[in-house]
Scaffold this active site. Sequence first.
Site, mmCIF file in Angstrom:
data_model
loop_
_atom_site.group_PDB
_atom_site.id
_atom_site.type_symbol
_atom_site.label_atom_id
_atom_site.label_comp_id
_atom_site.label_asym_id
_atom_site.label_seq_id
_atom_site.Cartn_x
_atom_site.Cartn_y
_atom_site.Cartn_z
ATOM 1 C CB ALA A 14 -0.896 0.016 1.225
ATOM 2 C CE LYS A 15 5.376 4.913 0.076
ATOM 3 N NZ LYS A 15 6.512 4.096 0.522
ATOM 4 N N GLY A 16 0.346 5.820 0.681
ATOM 5 C CA GLY A 16 -0.564 6.948 0.794
ATOM 6 C C GLY A 16 0.187 8.234 0.552
#
Length: 418
Positions: free
Chosen positions: A107-109
């Site tokens: 994931a990444k944000g």
Amino acid sequence: MEESASYNPREVAVQQLVDAASRIDVSDSIVEKLKHPKRILQVSIPTRMDDDSFQVFTGYRVQHNTERGPAKGGIRYHPQVTMDEVVALAMWMTWKCAVVNIPYGGAKGGVICNPKEMSLSELERMTRRLTSELIGFIGPDIDIPAPDVYTNPQVMAWIVDTYSMNKGYLIPAVVTGKPVEIGGSLGRNEATGRGCAFVSREALKTQGMDINGATVAVQGFGNAGSVAAKVLEEMGAKIIAVSDSRGGIYCEAGLDVGAAIEHKADTGAVSGLEGCDEITNEELLALECDVLVPAALENAITADNADAVNAKIVAEAANGPTTPEAQAILDDKGVFVVPDILANAGGVTVSYFEWVQGSQMFFWTEDEVNSRLETIMVNSYYGVRAEAQRGNWNMRDAAFNVAVGRVAKAVELRGIYP
Ligand code: NAD
């Protein structure tokens, strides 16, 4: 990585997947599934500023894959964040977790903002509102954020607090990279550099060199680079050069890493350390040495300077320091490159340990953390090396083969629901 007109990180990431899949024979339908992130959430984050006005920031959270476990990856605060960049970074997290075989997806944000122009309380309010917008989307069993560019343990502490206040009890395992006082792990700060030192040591061994007296140059003397230098020095290597954004220092006899850390803490730069000569970053990259550790930014080694690299091993502590064109040049020169998704995976590995400890509320000693990290990094190094030898691939292609192969197998075994 920043996006430009000619360079879209999402396209690069998809191409890397397609290339790896063709080397290891993954079916087209599984490749098609892995090209697409599982979920993308875009949120608006209205934030009250100190002058009582409001600003509305835009944030993204991308979960690329959760076949092997909850999604895992950092949140960055940066003015140039784009959704495509966040998708690419999420995909790379999937491969990084798979290459070291920890039970996570990627994931990444990112939030489009300039944290350098915001006060601490503005950052706190923005982070807390972001967390409430993400409440149903993150969680210890779903998706576990961590620090990335311009986010830090304090930001993680605000996320823990906001999430926990909403659930009604303390849930430290919702993020990693938080302060030790609220459930962070000992050894987390040093994990990336330490992990890089472990794989560098093994690379020296398998390339027929002795770590005792091996010469090492480190570009970027921040968190990852300074710890890699310190641990390699403790292992017997001779650190002949280090640098930061203000320039580099060289000492043929080997410099004292502890003194360089102190000097940088006192003066803000490594430059000026007694007994060393001043060098430029370009000169550092071209030094004759056994191990070169790029630990600064992406695209440090490019088609323009790769030919000048005079190291036997490059151990990528930074993310994306070598461009694809530069990798081809290094391959031709016989330079052995340990790729980022392996060489800097120590950070996410100890994040995994932090999550395990926080989930069980049972905390380990620093020695336990470091020795488990060593086991994972060493096993992963030899797993990738075996794959490299199997098909005569370079270590980067081999690492992608291992990672994509593991994720593809999980997709195949679980099948497509319904
Ligand atoms: P940091 O900000 O602590 O250190 C970066 C260092 O690089 C600083 O000393 C800076 O002065 C130096 N630098 C910047 N531009 C430079 C240049 N042109 N030439 C030489 N030095 C330069 O950051 P960090 O956390 O150590 O991260 C460094 C790299 O490692 C990044 O690519 C990051 O994505 C990667 N990484 C870090 C972690 C981690 O846990 N810290 C984990 C995985 C990957």
